[in-house]
Design a protein around this motif. Structure first.
Motif, short mmCIF file in Angstrom:
data_model
loop_
_atom_site.label_atom_id
_atom_site.label_comp_id
_atom_site.label_asym_id
_atom_site.label_seq_id
_atom_site.Cartn_x
_atom_site.Cartn_y
_atom_site.Cartn_z
N ARG A 88 0.83 -1.21 0.00
CA ARG A 88 0.00 0.00 0.00
C ARG A 88 0.87 1.26 0.00
O ARG A 88 0.55 2.25 -0.65
CB ARG A 88 -0.93 -0.01 1.20
CG ARG A 88 -1.93 1.13 1.21
CD ARG A 88 -2.92 1.02 2.34
NE ARG A 88 -3.75 -0.17 2.12
CZ ARG A 88 -4.36 -0.83 3.08
NH1 ARG A 88 -4.24 -0.46 4.34
NH2 ARG A 88 -5.10 -1.87 2.79
N ASN A 89 1.97 1.22 0.76
CA ASN A 89 2.88 2.37 0.87
C ASN A 89 4.05 2.30 -0.10
O ASN A 89 4.97 3.10 -0.02
CB ASN A 89 3.38 2.50 2.31
CG ASN A 89 2.25 2.80 3.26
OD1 ASN A 89 1.39 3.62 2.99
ND2 ASN A 89 2.23 2.11 4.39
N HIS A 90 4.02 1.32 -0.99
CA HIS A 90 5.05 1.10 -2.02
C HIS A 90 6.46 1.01 -1.39
O HIS A 90 7.42 1.59 -1.88
CB HIS A 90 5.00 2.18 -3.10
CG HIS A 90 5.56 1.69 -4.40
ND1 HIS A 90 4.84 0.88 -5.25
CD2 HIS A 90 6.76 1.88 -4.98
CE1 HIS A 90 5.58 0.61 -6.31
NE2 HIS A 90 6.75 1.20 -6.17
N LYS A 91 6.57 0.26 -0.30
CA LYS A 91 7.86 0.05 0.38
C LYS A 91 8.56 -1.16 -0.23
O LYS A 91 7.92 -2.14 -0.60
CB LYS A 91 7.65 -0.19 1.88
CG LYS A 91 7.00 0.96 2.60
CD LYS A 91 7.93 2.15 2.68
CE LYS A 91 7.29 3.28 3.44
NZ LYS A 91 8.03 4.51 3.36
N ASP A 92 9.87 -1.08 -0.31
CA ASP A 92 10.66 -2.16 -0.91
C ASP A 92 11.16 -3.17 0.12
O ASP A 92 11.37 -4.34 -0.20
CB ASP A 92 11.88 -1.60 -1.64
CG ASP A 92 11.51 -0.74 -2.82
OD1 ASP A 92 10.46 -0.99 -3.44
OD2 ASP A 92 12.28 0.20 -3.12
N SER A 93 11.41 -2.71 1.35
CA SER A 93 12.08 -3.57 2.32
C SER A 93 11.61 -3.25 3.73
O SER A 93 11.29 -2.10 4.05
CB SER A 93 13.59 -3.35 2.21
OG SER A 93 14.28 -4.14 3.12
N ARG A 94 11.59 -4.29 4.55
CA ARG A 94 11.24 -4.11 5.96
C ARG A 94 11.80 -5.27 6.76
O ARG A 94 11.82 -6.41 6.29
CB ARG A 94 9.73 -4.04 6.14
CG ARG A 94 9.33 -3.82 7.59
CD ARG A 94 7.90 -3.46 7.73
NE ARG A 94 7.57 -3.37 9.15
CZ ARG A 94 6.37 -3.14 9.61
NH1 ARG A 94 5.37 -2.97 8.77
NH2 ARG A 94 6.14 -3.08 10.90
N GLU A 95 12.23 -4.99 7.98
CA GLU A 95 12.73 -6.01 8.90
C GLU A 95 11.95 -5.92 10.20
O GLU A 95 11.46 -4.85 10.57
CB GLU A 95 14.21 -5.80 9.19
CG GLU A 95 15.10 -5.98 7.99
CD GLU A 95 16.57 -5.81 8.31
OE1 GLU A 95 16.98 -6.17 9.44
OE2 GLU A 95 17.29 -5.31 7.45
N GLY A 96 11.85 -7.05 10.89
CA GLY A 96 11.16 -7.04 12.18
C GLY A 96 11.25 -8.38 12.88
O GLY A 96 11.94 -9.30 12.43
N GLU A 97 10.56 -8.46 14.00
CA GLU A 97 10.53 -9.68 14.80
C GLU A 97 9.09 -9.94 15.23
O GLU A 97 8.34 -9.01 15.52
CB GLU A 97 11.40 -9.52 16.04
CG GLU A 97 11.40 -10.74 16.95
CD GLU A 97 12.31 -10.58 18.16
OE1 GLU A 97 12.53 -11.59 18.83
OE2 GLU A 97 12.78 -9.46 18.43
N ILE A 98 8.72 -11.22 15.23
CA ILE A 98 7.38 -11.63 15.68
C ILE A 98 7.55 -12.83 16.60
O ILE A 98 8.34 -13.73 16.33
CB ILE A 98 6.47 -12.04 14.50
CG1 ILE A 98 6.29 -10.89 13.51
CG2 ILE A 98 5.11 -12.49 15.02
CD1 ILE A 98 5.46 -11.27 12.31
N ILE A 99 6.76 -12.85 17.68
CA ILE A 99 6.71 -13.99 18.59
C ILE A 99 5.46 -14.79 18.23
O ILE A 99 4.41 -14.22 17.94
CB ILE A 99 6.67 -13.53 20.05
CG1 ILE A 99 7.98 -12.78 20.38
CG2 ILE A 99 6.47 -14.71 20.99
CD1 ILE A 99 7.99 -12.10 21.72
N CYS A 100 5.56 -16.10 18.27
CA CYS A 100 4.44 -16.97 17.91
C CYS A 100 3.23 -16.66 18.79
O CYS A 100 3.35 -16.44 19.99
CB CYS A 100 4.83 -18.44 18.08
SG CYS A 100 3.49 -19.56 17.66
N ASP A 101 2.06 -16.69 18.14
CA ASP A 101 0.82 -16.39 18.85
C ASP A 101 0.03 -17.65 19.19
O ASP A 101 -1.16 -17.59 19.45
CB ASP A 101 -0.05 -15.43 18.02
CG ASP A 101 -0.41 -15.99 16.66
OD1 ASP A 101 0.01 -17.11 16.32
OD2 ASP A 101 -1.12 -15.29 15.91
N GLY A 102 0.71 -18.80 19.22
CA GLY A 102 0.04 -20.07 19.46
C GLY A 102 -0.35 -20.31 20.90
O GLY A 102 0.04 -19.59 21.81
#
Length: 124
Positions: A88-102
Motif C-alpha cells: 500500500r505504501n510502495h515500500k521495498d524492504s522491511r525487517e522485524g521480529e514476531i513472537i508466535c501467537d500459538g
C-alpha cells in the motif's frame, strides 16, 4: 496430536491458501516477494533455522509461516498485514521480529526475525 487432527489441520491450511487468492489478484503491481526468516526456538539448547520464502504473481497470497516449536497449536507468524501495508505504501524492504501467537506457550516457544523484500513491476 492424532493423525486425524494433523490431516484436518493440513486440509484447513490448504483451504486457507485457496481462499487467500493469488498475489497477482491482490497486488497486481508486485513482481516478487522474498521473505528471509530466521526462526529460533528453545531456550536451553536453542535451535536456529534459516529459510527463504519466494512468492511470485501466481503464488497464493498466504503469508502465514508455521511455528516450528513442538506442541504449538494454532500458532505461527502472520505477515499478511505487514506485506499489505508495505505494498500500500510502495515500500521495498522491511525487517522485524514476531513472537508466535500459538496456544500452550512454553519457555521454549519460538520467534522469527524477518526481512521482506518486494519488487514491483517496472513502469513502461
Amino acid at each position: 496430536m492424532t493423525n486425524s487432527e494433523k490431516n484436518a489441520a493440513r486440509r484447513e491450511k490448504t483451504q486457507q491458501k485457496l481462499e487467500s487468492g493469488l498475489i497477482s489478484e491482490h497486488f497486481p503491481k508486485v513482481s516478487s516477494i522474498v521473505i528471509d526468516v530466521t526462526n529460533s526456538y528453545g531456550k536451553i539448547n536453542p535451535i536456529t533455522v534459516l529459510r527463504t520464502l519466494n512468492y511470485w504473481p501466481n503464488s497464493y497470497a498466504y503469508f502465514n509461516i508455521e511455528c516450528l516449536s513442538k506442541g504449538c497449536r494454532d500458532g505461527g507468524f502472520d505477515l499478511d498485514q505487514v506485506i499489505t501495508m508495505m505494498v500500500r505504501n510502495h515500500k521495498d524492504s522491511r525487517e522485524g521480529e514476531i513472537i508466535c501467537d500459538g496456544n500452550n506457550l512454553s519457555a521454549d516457544h519460538s520467534n522469527i526475525l524477518y526481512k521482506i523484500n518486494i519488487q514491483y513491476n517496472k513502469k513502461t
